[in-house]
Design a protein around this motif. Structure first.
Motif, PDB file in Angstrom:
ATOM      1  N   PHE A  77       0.868  -1.189   0.000  1.00 25.71           N
ATOM      2  CA  PHE A  77       0.000   0.000   0.000  1.00 25.71           C
ATOM      3  C   PHE A  77       0.898   1.230   0.000  1.00 25.71           C
ATOM      4  O   PHE A  77       1.516   1.554   0.999  1.00 25.71           O
ATOM      5  N   LEU A 103      -1.424   0.297  -5.414  1.00 25.83           N
ATOM      6  CA  LEU A 103      -1.255  -1.067  -4.917  1.00 25.83           C
ATOM      7  C   LEU A 103      -0.114  -1.754  -5.646  1.00 25.83           C
ATOM      8  O   LEU A 103       0.043  -1.601  -6.862  1.00 25.83           O
ATOM      9  N   ALA A 107      -0.887  -6.849  -2.708  1.00 25.60           N
ATOM     10  CA  ALA A 107      -1.986  -5.918  -2.422  1.00 25.60           C
ATOM     11  C   ALA A 107      -2.943  -5.813  -3.607  1.00 25.60           C
ATOM     12  O   ALA A 107      -4.125  -5.521  -3.425  1.00 25.60           O
ATOM     13  N   LEU A 108      -2.459  -6.063  -4.808  1.00 26.99           N
ATOM     14  CA  LEU A 108      -3.341  -6.053  -5.977  1.00 26.99           C
ATOM     15  C   LEU A 108      -4.434  -7.107  -5.848  1.00 26.99           C
ATOM     16  O   LEU A 108      -5.540  -6.933  -6.366  1.00 26.99           O
ATOM     17  N   TYR A 111      -6.394  -6.357  -1.743  1.00 27.93           N
ATOM     18  CA  TYR A 111      -7.244  -5.174  -1.600  1.00 27.93           C
ATOM     19  C   TYR A 111      -8.690  -5.466  -2.017  1.00 27.93           C
ATOM     20  O   TYR A 111      -9.607  -5.240  -1.231  1.00 27.93           O
ATOM     21  N   TRP A 115      -9.302  -6.086   1.951  1.00 27.76           N
ATOM     22  CA  TRP A 115      -9.159  -4.736   2.493  1.00 27.76           C
ATOM     23  C   TRP A 115     -10.298  -3.797   2.102  1.00 27.76           C
ATOM     24  O   TRP A 115     -10.823  -3.080   2.949  1.00 27.76           O
TER      25      TRP A 115
END
Length: 155
Positions: A77, A103, A107-108, A111, A115
């Protein structure tokens, strides 16, 4: 680039709304929803804090007006989140929260799967709390989706 915005307008001035931001993360927190891992944060530039697995550093703080924090974790992030109290027409105010993040790597994937739905639910709960604190009631309380309830049960 992800931009995630949550806002709510209140029939009170921005001073009252700004005081909610000023309480965030402290012992008299009137903003963070109690249904979520507690927020711990000193409201001074450079201070670090967070809630649950999310960590950040205070990047900007204007009492009664603005709090911007840069993400330290989760990994991947690269960006910030920000609370702002804004004046509205006829003595109203708006509480605004925005996440602006690029991202990277895992995280791609995490998220959109974890998230974002958890964040959206927590922020709507936060806006409900703000509304209750400022007006004594919540006109349309947020409801968790079945997916958010599943995520919470797994956590």
């Amino acid at each position: 680039m992800v931009v995630n915005l949550h806002t709510r307008r209140f029939a009170v001035g921005e001073t009252a709304t700004g005081k909610l931001i000023d309480s965030l993360g402290g012992p008299g927190d009137r903003l963070w929803p109690r249904k979520w891992p507690p927020m711990r944060l000193e409201l001074e530039v450079g201070a670090t804090g967070g809630h649950g697995p999310v960590r950040y550093r205070v990047e900007s703080y204007v009492p009664g007006r603005l709090l911007r924090c840069r993400f330290l974790r989760p990994r991947g992030f690269d960006g910030y989140h920000e609370f702002t109290a804004l004046p509205g027409p006829d003595g109203t105010s708006e509480l605004r929260h925005v996440v602006v993040v690029r991202l990277r790597r895992w995280a791609l994937l995490t998220y959109p799967l974890f998230w974002r739905p958890a964040h959206d639910a927590a922020l709507e709960d936060l806006l409900d709390r703000a509304e209750r604190e400022l007006t004594g009631t919540v006109a349309r309380p947020a409801r968790w989706s079945p997916y958010v309830r599943l995520l919470r049960a797994l956590a």
